[in-house]
Structure formats: structure tokens, C-alpha cells
Design a protein around this motif. Structure first.
Motif, PDB file in Angstrom:
ATOM      1  N   PHE A  95       0.864  -1.190   0.000  1.00  0.00           N
ATOM      2  CA  PHE A  95       0.000   0.000   0.000  1.00  0.00           C
ATOM      3  C   PHE A  95       0.895   1.234   0.000  1.00  0.00           C
ATOM      4  N   PHE A  96       0.532   2.224  -0.821  1.00  0.00           N
ATOM      5  CA  PHE A  96       1.297   3.470  -0.862  1.00  0.00           C
ATOM      6  C   PHE A  96       0.441   4.593  -0.270  1.00  0.00           C
ATOM      7  N   PRO A  97       0.732   4.995   0.991  1.00  0.00           N
ATOM      8  CA  PRO A  97      -0.114   6.000   1.651  1.00  0.00           C
ATOM      9  C   PRO A  97      -0.216   7.304   0.863  1.00  0.00           C
ATOM     10  N   LEU A 118      -3.370   0.107 -15.055  1.00  0.00           N
ATOM     11  CA  LEU A 118      -2.069  -0.445 -15.461  1.00  0.00           C
ATOM     12  C   LEU A 118      -1.084  -0.359 -14.297  1.00  0.00           C
ATOM     13  N   PHE A 119      -0.159  -1.315 -14.226  1.00  0.00           N
ATOM     14  CA  PHE A 119       0.803  -1.403 -13.116  1.00  0.00           C
ATOM     15  C   PHE A 119       0.019  -1.479 -11.801  1.00  0.00           C
ATOM     16  N   ALA A 120      -0.916  -2.389 -11.758  1.00  0.00           N
ATOM     17  CA  ALA A 120      -1.959  -2.401 -10.717  1.00  0.00           C
ATOM     18  C   ALA A 120      -1.433  -2.699  -9.318  1.00  0.00           C
ATOM     19  N   TYR A 121      -0.288  -3.416  -9.235  1.00  0.00           N
ATOM     20  CA  TYR A 121       0.273  -3.779  -7.920  1.00  0.00           C
ATOM     21  C   TYR A 121      -0.803  -4.527  -7.121  1.00  0.00           C
ATOM     22  N   THR A 122      -1.189  -4.065  -5.945  1.00  0.00           N
ATOM     23  CA  THR A 122      -2.182  -4.794  -5.145  1.00  0.00           C
ATOM     24  C   THR A 122      -3.598  -4.224  -5.344  1.00  0.00           C
ATOM     25  N   LEU A 140      -3.929  -4.786 -14.604  1.00  0.00           N
ATOM     26  CA  LEU A 140      -2.819  -5.469 -15.250  1.00  0.00           C
ATOM     27  C   LEU A 140      -1.532  -5.227 -14.468  1.00  0.00           C
ATOM     28  N   ASP A 141      -0.848  -6.329 -14.156  1.00  0.00           N
ATOM     29  CA  ASP A 141       0.474  -6.239 -13.524  1.00  0.00           C
ATOM     30  C   ASP A 141       1.220  -7.520 -13.880  1.00  0.00           C
ATOM     31  N   MET A 142       2.529  -7.430 -14.072  1.00  0.00           N
ATOM     32  CA  MET A 142       3.248  -8.650 -14.463  1.00  0.00           C
ATOM     33  C   MET A 142       3.484  -9.575 -13.272  1.00  0.00           C
ATOM     34  N   ASN A 143       3.188  -9.108 -12.067  1.00  0.00           N
ATOM     35  CA  ASN A 143       3.427  -9.927 -10.877  1.00  0.00           C
ATOM     36  C   ASN A 143       2.113 -10.567 -10.401  1.00  0.00           C
ATOM     37  N   ASN A 145       1.513 -12.692  -8.001  1.00  0.00           N
ATOM     38  CA  ASN A 145       1.271 -12.740  -6.549  1.00  0.00           C
ATOM     39  C   ASN A 145       0.660 -11.445  -6.033  1.00  0.00           C
ATOM     40  N   LEU A 146       1.106 -10.329  -6.611  1.00  0.00           N
ATOM     41  CA  LEU A 146       0.546  -9.047  -6.182  1.00  0.00           C
ATOM     42  C   LEU A 146      -0.917  -8.932  -6.592  1.00  0.00           C
ATOM     43  N   LEU A 147      -1.232  -9.453  -7.772  1.00  0.00           N
ATOM     44  CA  LEU A 147      -2.637  -9.411  -8.209  1.00  0.00           C
ATOM     45  C   LEU A 147      -3.505 -10.288  -7.298  1.00  0.00           C
ATOM     46  N   SER A 168      -2.143 -11.021 -15.427  1.00  0.00           N
ATOM     47  CA  SER A 168      -0.727 -10.998 -15.030  1.00  0.00           C
ATOM     48  C   SER A 168       0.136 -11.094 -16.282  1.00  0.00           C
ATOM     49  N   HIS A 169       0.386  -9.943 -16.894  1.00  0.00           N
ATOM     50  CA  HIS A 169       1.163  -9.893 -18.129  1.00  0.00           C
ATOM     51  C   HIS A 169       2.108  -8.704 -18.083  1.00  0.00           C
ATOM     52  N   ASP A 170       3.145  -8.816 -18.913  1.00  0.00           N
ATOM     53  CA  ASP A 170       3.977  -7.649 -19.181  1.00  0.00           C
ATOM     54  C   ASP A 170       3.172  -6.722 -20.093  1.00  0.00           C
ATOM     55  N   LEU A 171       2.982  -5.494 -19.657  1.00  0.00           N
ATOM     56  CA  LEU A 171       2.162  -4.561 -20.431  1.00  0.00           C
ATOM     57  C   LEU A 171       2.646  -4.446 -21.870  1.00  0.00           C
ATOM     58  N   PHE A 172       3.958  -4.425 -22.052  1.00  0.00           N
ATOM     59  CA  PHE A 172       4.483  -4.113 -23.367  1.00  0.00           C
ATOM     60  C   PHE A 172       4.382  -5.287 -24.333  1.00  0.00           C
ATOM     61  N   ILE A 189      -2.355   5.075 -15.008  1.00  0.00           N
ATOM     62  CA  ILE A 189      -0.961   4.690 -15.307  1.00  0.00           C
ATOM     63  C   ILE A 189      -0.083   5.121 -14.142  1.00  0.00           C
ATOM     64  N   ASP A 190       0.340   4.169 -13.351  1.00  0.00           N
ATOM     65  CA  ASP A 190       1.179   4.472 -12.189  1.00  0.00           C
ATOM     66  C   ASP A 190       2.348   3.492 -12.157  1.00  0.00           C
ATOM     67  N   PRO A 191       3.315   3.697 -13.071  1.00  0.00           N
ATOM     68  CA  PRO A 191       4.414   2.728 -13.175  1.00  0.00           C
ATOM     69  C   PRO A 191       5.467   2.934 -12.087  1.00  0.00           C
ATOM     70  N   GLU A 194      11.590   3.088 -12.004  1.00  0.00           N
ATOM     71  CA  GLU A 194      12.412   2.299 -12.926  1.00  0.00           C
ATOM     72  C   GLU A 194      12.435   0.880 -12.396  1.00  0.00           C
ATOM     73  N   GLN A 195      12.348  -0.125 -13.264  1.00  0.00           N
ATOM     74  CA  GLN A 195      12.376  -1.514 -12.790  1.00  0.00           C
ATOM     75  C   GLN A 195      13.054  -2.399 -13.840  1.00  0.00           C
ATOM     76  N   GLY A 196      14.374  -2.543 -13.715  1.00  0.00           N
ATOM     77  CA  GLY A 196      15.152  -3.401 -14.614  1.00  0.00           C
ATOM     78  C   GLY A 196      14.782  -3.198 -16.068  1.00  0.00           C
ATOM     79  N   GLU A 197      14.595  -4.323 -16.776  1.00  0.00           N
ATOM     80  CA  GLU A 197      14.203  -4.273 -18.189  1.00  0.00           C
ATOM     81  C   GLU A 197      12.700  -4.019 -18.333  1.00  0.00           C
ATOM     82  N   SER A 198      11.960  -4.218 -17.257  1.00  0.00           N
ATOM     83  CA  SER A 198      10.495  -4.169 -17.346  1.00  0.00           C
ATOM     84  C   SER A 198       9.962  -2.760 -17.515  1.00  0.00           C
ATOM     85  N   PHE A 199      10.609  -1.816 -16.844  1.00  0.00           N
ATOM     86  CA  PHE A 199      10.158  -0.438 -17.014  1.00  0.00           C
ATOM     87  C   PHE A 199      11.323   0.531 -16.911  1.00  0.00           C
TER      88      PHE A 199
HETATM   89  C1  LIG Z   1       4.617   1.520  -8.256  1.00  0.00           C
HETATM   90  S1  LIG Z   1       3.884  -0.055  -8.389  1.00  0.00           S
HETATM   91  C2  LIG Z   1       2.253   0.473  -8.767  1.00  0.00           C
HETATM   92  C3  LIG Z   1       1.485   0.958  -7.558  1.00  0.00           C
HETATM   93  C4  LIG Z   1      -0.011   0.907  -7.699  1.00  0.00           C
HETATM   94  N1  LIG Z   1      -0.477   1.625  -8.859  1.00  0.00           N
HETATM   95  C5  LIG Z   1      -0.725   1.395  -6.441  1.00  0.00           C
HETATM   96  O1  LIG Z   1      -1.392   2.422  -6.485  1.00  0.00           O
HETATM   97  O2  LIG Z   1      -0.599   0.747  -5.410  1.00  0.00           O
HETATM   98  C6  LIG Z   1       4.531  -0.633  -9.933  1.00  0.00           C
HETATM   99  C7  LIG Z   1       4.020  -1.986 -10.432  1.00  0.00           C
HETATM  100  O3  LIG Z   1       4.372  -2.092 -11.813  1.00  0.00           O
HETATM  101  C8  LIG Z   1       4.565  -3.452 -12.132  1.00  0.00           C
HETATM  102  N2  LIG Z   1       5.280  -3.495 -13.413  1.00  0.00           N
HETATM  103  C9  LIG Z   1       6.530  -3.011 -13.681  1.00  0.00           C
HETATM  104  N3  LIG Z   1       6.824  -3.177 -14.991  1.00  0.00           N
HETATM  105  C10 LIG Z   1       5.729  -3.755 -15.582  1.00  0.00           C
HETATM  106  C11 LIG Z   1       5.427  -4.171 -16.910  1.00  0.00           C
HETATM  107  N4  LIG Z   1       6.313  -4.022 -17.922  1.00  0.00           N
HETATM  108  N5  LIG Z   1       4.218  -4.727 -17.160  1.00  0.00           N
HETATM  109  C12 LIG Z   1       3.324  -4.902 -16.144  1.00  0.00           C
HETATM  110  N6  LIG Z   1       3.558  -4.533 -14.857  1.00  0.00           N
HETATM  111  C13 LIG Z   1       4.745  -3.966 -14.576  1.00  0.00           C
HETATM  112  C14 LIG Z   1       5.270  -4.008 -10.917  1.00  0.00           C
HETATM  113  O4  LIG Z   1       5.077  -5.405 -10.816  1.00  0.00           O
HETATM  114  C15 LIG Z   1       4.613  -3.217  -9.769  1.00  0.00           C
HETATM  115  O5  LIG Z   1       3.583  -3.955  -9.168  1.00  0.00           O
END
Ligand SMILES: C[S@@+](CC[C@H](N)C(=O)[O-])C[C@H]1O[C@@H](n2cnc3c(N)ncnc32)[C@H](O)[C@@H]1O
Length: 282
Positions: A95-97, A118-122, A140-143, A145-147, A168-172, A189-191, A194-199
Motif C-alpha cells: 500500500f502506498f499511503p 495499469l501497473f496495478a500492484y495490489t 494489469l500487472d506482471m506480478n 502474486n501481487l494481483l 498478469s502480463h507484461d504490459l508491453f 498509469i502508475d508505473p 524504474e524496474q530493470g528491463e520491465s520499465f
Molecule cells: C509503483 S507499483 C504500482 C502501484 C499501484 N499503482 C498502487 O497504487 O498501489 C509498480 C508496479 O508495476 C509493475 N510493473 C513493472 N513493470 C511492468 C510491466 N512491464 N508490465 C506490467 N507490470 C509492470 C510491478 O510489478 C509493480 O507492481
């Protein structure tokens, strides 16, 4: 409770304190040192049952319980909605307060709308959207477990899960699929910063914004967020000007008074856009 990262109290910029009754969560981005920990503990009132220190400056961001026991279940409670927290899996707790302003906006404007999160997290936005009467939310989130935590968050609030879906997919690699299940009245859209190659923000923001018209309904709206020490509001606004010039900025928001920022360009920024383009791309 305290947002040192905003830099308004320079000697405490390494410290963040969040209060999830009965747990106080202290996050430190530097070694706070024993004397400071002792002093902090002496100042924290007795009714605070548990105090947890997380060291974000160390690998694996270890957590140390400074007082009491960790309750079996801990929730963030906001505007009458509950969100499950976890303190044993990740550097973030589910959770992000500071995103409260975003969840409120979505809840206020969700009624009868089809929303893509997008980037739904929890699924914090999704919980707020369903509480606000959204007709459907696609998360949509690639993780995966978080979904799953996201699903549980909806259950916690007694929501009808038939109104939500979880991809649970990579958005791109998913624009084709999203286009088939679209269009959406609102895309969130709340990415990550930066996250490795994913974002990678400089590469992926343009990619995403260029494909967005395919997913949007006529006059579709967009809520875009940036929250990173390296990127600010200017970066996000520039991305839209360059890669989605048909989107008009309607309003912009920050995290508000509980999260003061020394540099007005930094911290959390939320920009709300309406897309002028009435036609989806062929
Ligand atoms: C900052 S969190 C999002 C927070 C969320 N929007 C919230 O309000 O709690 C970023 C999320 O983006 C996901 N993510 C990063 N790159 C992604 C990609 N290429 N495709 C799908 N999800 C991705 C991560 O798994 C992570 O859960």
C-alpha cells in the motif's frame, strides 16, 4: 505521519514513518544509529503496540521489530476501505499511503465507467474504483502474486469480483489483448520509477503513450502518476506533450499536506488528461 523524503527537514530526509494502528512502521534510508532509535522509542506513546524498523539502505531491506509483536493481520484503512499489508515479502508493504489523493479521485469519478488499471500492484485503485461504482476494472500487472493480494483486497471490502479482472502480463507484450477487451473510459498509469528491463521511464513512457489511443473510448480520460526522486512533474508533462499531444491536461495534483516536498517538481504528481482524439487507431 512523517515524510522526511520530501526534504523539508533536511537532517531527517532519510526517515519515513507510517501509522497502521496498532503498528508504527519506521522506514530509514540510512543507518539511524542506536541513540536515535532509543530516543525515538522513548517518544512513541505506550498505546502503540508494535514498532517495526525497516532499513531501506541495506540489501534485502531487513525489518526489525523494536517493540511488541507483529499482529497476524494488518490493514491500511482509508476512507472506510481496507487494504491488506505484508511485512515479510518485499521492500514495499502492499500500500502506498501518499497515493490517497489518486484513490479518492478515482473513487469520485468511477461511477458507471470501464477502467483500465495499469501497473496495478495490489489493486488499490481498483478497490477505490469499485467502491465508487465502476462498471468494470481490468487490472494489469506482471506480478501474479501481487494481483492475488489485489483479489483479496476486493474480498476484504465485500466487492463483487465479477466486476474486476486481473491480467498478469507484461504490459508491453499485451497491447493487442487490451485493445480487444477495450475501449476504456479511464486508464490509470502508475508505473515504477524504474524496474530493470520491465520499465525504463525514458523508453517505456513514450511507447505506452503512443499506443494509448487504441485503448481509450472517445473522450477517454487518463490518470498518470510519477513518483521518483529522479523524475518529476515536468518529465511526465513532457512525455504527454511529445508522445500523446491529443491529450489535454485537465487537472494536476500532488500528495497533499501530509507529504510536504522541498522541490515542487519532485514527490508524487498526478496528472489528469482527457484525450481529444475521437477515433481509435485502425
Ligand atoms: C509503483 S507499483 C504500482 C502501484 C499501484 N499503482 C498502487 O497504487 O498501489 C509498480 C508496479 O508495476 C509493475 N510493473 C513493472 N513493470 C511492468 C510491466 N512491464 N508490465 C506490467 N507490470 C509492470 C510491478 O510489478 C509493480 O507492481
Amino acid at each position: 505521519m512523517f515524510h522526511g523524503r520530501g526534504g523539508c527537514t533536511p537532517s531527517w530526509r532519510h526517515l519515513v514513518v507510517d501509522w497502521y494502528p496498532p503498528l508504527l512502521h519506521i522506514i530509514s534510508y540510512a543507518d539511524p544509529g542506536e541513540p536515535v532509535i532509543r530516543e525515538l522509542l522513548s517518544q512513541i506513546p505506550g498505546h502503540v503496540e508494535a514498532v517495526l524498523l525497516q532499513r531501506r539502505d541495506l540489501a534485502d531491506t531487513p525489518m526489525t521489530l523494536l517493540r511488541g509483536e507483529l499482529p497476524q493481520e494488518i490493514f491500511a484503512v482509508e476512507d472506510g476501505l481496507r487494504y491488506a499489508l505484508f511485512f515479510d515479502r518485499d521492500r514495499n508493504v502492499g500500500f502506498f499511503p501518499d497515493m490517497r489523493v489518486g484513490r479518492r479521485l478515482v473513487r469520485e469519478r468511477a461511477a458507471e465507467r470501464r477502467i483500465l488499471n495499469l501497473f496495478a500492484y495490489t489493486c488499490g485503485f481498483s478497490v477505490a474504483a469499485i467502491a465508487g461504482g465502476a462498471s468494470q476494472v481490468v487490472n494489469l500487472d506482471m506480478n501474479r502474486n501481487l494481483l492475488q493480494v489485489g483479489r483479496d483486497n476486493h474480498r476484504l471490502n465485500g466487492h463483487d469480483l465479477r466486476r474486476c479482472s486481473f491480467l498478469s502480463h507484461d504490459l508491453f507484450k499485451s497491447f493487442g489483448k487490451l485493445r480487444r477487451i477495450g475501449p476504456f473510459d479511464l486508464v490509470i498509469i502508475d508505473p515504477p520509477g524504474e524496474q530493470g528491463e520491465s520499465f525504463q521511464p525514458h523508453r517505456h513512457w513514450p511507447k505506452l503513450l503512443q499506443r494509448l489511443p487504441e485503448l481509450l473510448a472517445p473522450e477517454g480520460e487518463i490518470l498518470a502518476a510519477v513518483s521518483s526522486p529522479h523524475l518529476g512533474r515536468r518529465f511526465l508533462a513532457n512525455q504527454f506533450e511529445t508522445s500523446l499531444p491529443t491529450a489535454d491536461l485537465v487537472e494536476s495534483y500532488t500528495a497533499g499536506d501530509d507529504f510536504p516536498e522541498n522541490d515542487p517538481d519532485k514527490g508524487l504528481h498526478l496528472l489528469w488528461f482527457r484525450n481529444r482524439n475521437r477515433n481509435r487507431n485502425p
